[in-house]
Structures are given as structure tokens and as C-alpha cells.
Design a protein around this motif. Structure first.
Motif, PDB file in Angstrom:
ATOM      1  N   ARG A  65       0.814  -1.215   0.000  1.00 22.62           N
ATOM      2  CA  ARG A  65       0.000   0.000   0.000  1.00 22.62           C
ATOM      3  C   ARG A  65       0.851   1.271   0.000  1.00 22.62           C
ATOM      4  O   ARG A  65       0.391   2.326  -0.397  1.00 22.62           O
ATOM      5  N   TRP A  66       2.099   1.141   0.451  1.00 26.72           N
ATOM      6  CA  TRP A  66       2.929   2.342   0.603  1.00 26.72           C
ATOM      7  C   TRP A  66       4.225   2.263  -0.198  1.00 26.72           C
ATOM      8  O   TRP A  66       4.974   3.241  -0.251  1.00 26.72           O
ATOM      9  N   GLU A  90       3.129   2.359  -6.197  1.00 22.32           N
ATOM     10  CA  GLU A  90       2.169   3.448  -6.403  1.00 22.32           C
ATOM     11  C   GLU A  90       0.756   2.959  -6.697  1.00 22.32           C
ATOM     12  O   GLU A  90      -0.219   3.478  -6.148  1.00 22.32           O
ATOM     13  N   HIS A 122      -1.305   2.051  -3.744  1.00 21.58           N
ATOM     14  CA  HIS A 122      -1.619   3.079  -2.752  1.00 21.58           C
ATOM     15  C   HIS A 122      -3.138   3.225  -2.601  1.00 21.58           C
ATOM     16  O   HIS A 122      -3.888   2.949  -3.547  1.00 21.58           O
TER      17      HIS A 122
END
Length: 303
Positions: free
Chosen positions: A239-240, A243, A246
Motif C-alpha cells: 500500500r505504501w 504506487e 496506494h
């Protein structure tokens, strides 16, 4: 005579059919240019992987990594990469851009009901604008098309009577891209809610569902395809770090308008739409907000 000609031209230009084809033409040009001019960071990887598979067989380790060449790898889009390599050599990037544009636009057209034909140009332009940042010569676009076919099929045949060819459909999807998981989850969720509503469990849908799940195991990696796909989907670190994984925070004007219209219309026509479709839409929206790469599925379903 001149007045009749002018009136005919005005009627033609204002007709829903003409406006729909005009919207499709505009979207096609933008999407093709976006795919050709844009540089997808995975494009070279797909081509190189396809070439390797044809020459040496399946990729079992992360061969193209500089520091982790021995890391075990399950390629959930191996067949797509082979196809991309073959087509890239024969028709080039422009030809691939045209093919993937056709798939993306077909995904949108398939999900729009016939009853909304008159406003389809607006829906097409809005949804195409939202999907554009996710578009490219990418295996994900194939999942868009498969998902759109699934949604249209289930809408026409009902959630309680899936077609006999569904297992073959998931067999192909599982070998082309790992997005088959969201298709199966939607199918399970729809059948579960539908059974709870009717307070009965029918054998036929369950049999089709079981065979569809078993069909996805017919791949070069077997059960590992499932474990890899689920592990990737549940990995919170992605998730981080990547991209497209995200959370979706790009609330553009097109998305805001599309979402606002959707919420208002769903609330107004909730009885006609039904609990199954509303519940599935909420689930996919949550998945899209959690990982932006899932947002195109919500747009397609909500259409």
C-alpha cells in the motif's frame, strides 16, 4: 431543400447513436496516444519475460532482479506475457495500443445497460476519464474486460443461474492475470447474499462455483497461483511501496461527479437495483479505496 439538409444534419449530430460513436472515437484516440506515448515501467519486463518463457520455459525465480535472482516467483500473468512478446514482434507497440484500447472501451460498453443508451456518451466519457491513469499496455486491462463480461453475464442470467461455460471462462482468466480473484469474490458474494435473501441454497450455482474455482487450479503453478495472488492482495506493505497499490486519493472532477451521481441514483433506485448489486458495489468500492488499482473494477460494476 437546404432547410431539410440542415435539419437532417442537426438531427444526426444530436442523435444518441452519433454522440455515442463520437465519444468512442474520442476515447479511442486519447487512449491509443496515451498507450503509445506513455512509458509503462513494466512493459519491457512483460516482453522480456514472454521471450524467456518461449525459449526456456516458465519463470520460477525472479530472474530480472539485480539482488534477488533466487527468490521464488509465481508469474500470475505468464500467458499474457507470451502473447505480448509475440504480438510486439508482429504488430509493434502501436498495434498493441490499439488492441488494448479496444479491450478497455469494450469493458465500458459491456457494463452499460441498454436502457441507458441515450446517456451512454456521458457515462463513457466520465468513466473513460477515470480509467485513463490506470490504462496502458498492461495485463490489468485484460482483467477489466473479463470482469465486464462477468458482470454483464450475471446481470442477464441472474445471480442464481450462472452459465455452464463459467469454469472455462475462469480457467482462461487465471492464466492471463491474477485479477481473476476479484471475479470469484464477486461471484461468491453475490451468490451468498442472493441465497440469504431467498432463504434457500440451490445446488446448480454452487456446482458452477466449485468447478470455476477448481478450473483456476489448472495452471502451471497449481495452488501456488492462489497463495501468491492472495499474499500480494493482502500485503499491507504494498500500500505504501508501490504506487498503484496506494489508497485511492485522486478525487478528480470526473471521479467526484461519477461517484456523486452513483450514490444519488443508487439511493433513489435502491429497491430496483437490489441488495446484491448494492452490496457488491460497496465491497468493490472499499477494495478500490484501499488499493487504487481496484478502482476501475468499481467504475465498471457501478456503470
Amino acid at each position: 431543400m437546404l432547410n431539410k439538409t440542415i435539419k437532417s444534419c442537426i438531427n444526426l449530430w444530436s442523435s444518441p447513436t452519433f454522440l455515442t460513436f463520437l465519444a468512442i472515437g474520442l476515447i479511442s484516440v486519447v487512449y491509443i496516444l496515451f498507450a503509445v506515448c506513455g512509458l509503462d515501467p513494466d512493459y519491457g519486463l512483460h516482453i522480456a519475460s514472454g521471450q524467456y518463457i518461449l525459449k526456456h520455459g516458465l519463470i520460477r525465480n525472479d530472474l530480472f532482479s539485480y539482488t534477488m535472482t533466487s527468490y521464488p516467483l509465481v508469474d500470475h500473468e505468464w500467458l499474457t506475457r507470451v502473447i505480448l512478446f509475440v504480438l510486439n514482434n508482429s504488430i509493434g507497440k502501436l498495434g498493441l495500443a490499439v488492441i488494448f484500447t479496444i479491450m478497455a472501451i469494450s469493458s465500458l460498453i459491456l457494463t452499460i445497460p441498454k436502457g441507458l443508451f441515450r446517456i451512454s456518451p456521458i457515462l463513457l466519457l466520465l468513466s473513460a476519464t477515470i480509467l485513463l491513469p490506470f490504462f496502458g499496455i498492461r495485463p490489468q486491462v485484460i482483467s477489466w474486460l473479463f470482469f465486464a463480461v462477468l458482470v454483464r453475464t450475471l446481470r442477464q442470467g441472474g445471480w442464481q443461474k450462472p452459465p455452464l461455460w463459467l469454469p472455462i471462462f475462469f480457467l482462461a482468466w487465471a492464466n492471463l492475470h491474477g485479477g481473476f480473484i476479484i471475479g470469484l469474490v464477486v461471484l461468491v458474494l453475490a451468490m451468498l447474499i442472493s441465497s440469504c435473501q431467498s432463504k434457500s441454497i440451490r445446488a446448480y450455482p454452487i456446482i458452477i462455483l466449485i468447478f470455476s474455482i477448481l478450473a483456476t487450479l489448472i495452471n502451471p503453478y497449481g495452488v501456488s497461483l492462489w497463495t501468491e495472488t492472495l499474499q500480494v492482495a493482502s500485503d499491507t506493505k504494498l500500500r505504501w511501496t508501490i504506487e498503484e497499490w496506494h489508497p485511492y486519493l485522486t478525487f478528480s472532477g470526473a471521479f467526484t461527479l461519477f461517484a456523486s451521481l452513483s450514490f444519488v441514483l443508487i439511493a433513489h433506485y435502491r429497491k430496483m437495483i437490489g441488495l446484491v448489486a448494492i452490496s457488491v458495489s460497496i465491497f468493490i468500492l472499499a477494495a478500490g479505496l484501499s488499493s487504487s488499482r481496484n478502482m476501475p473494477f468499481w467504475v465498471l460494476f457501478t456503470l
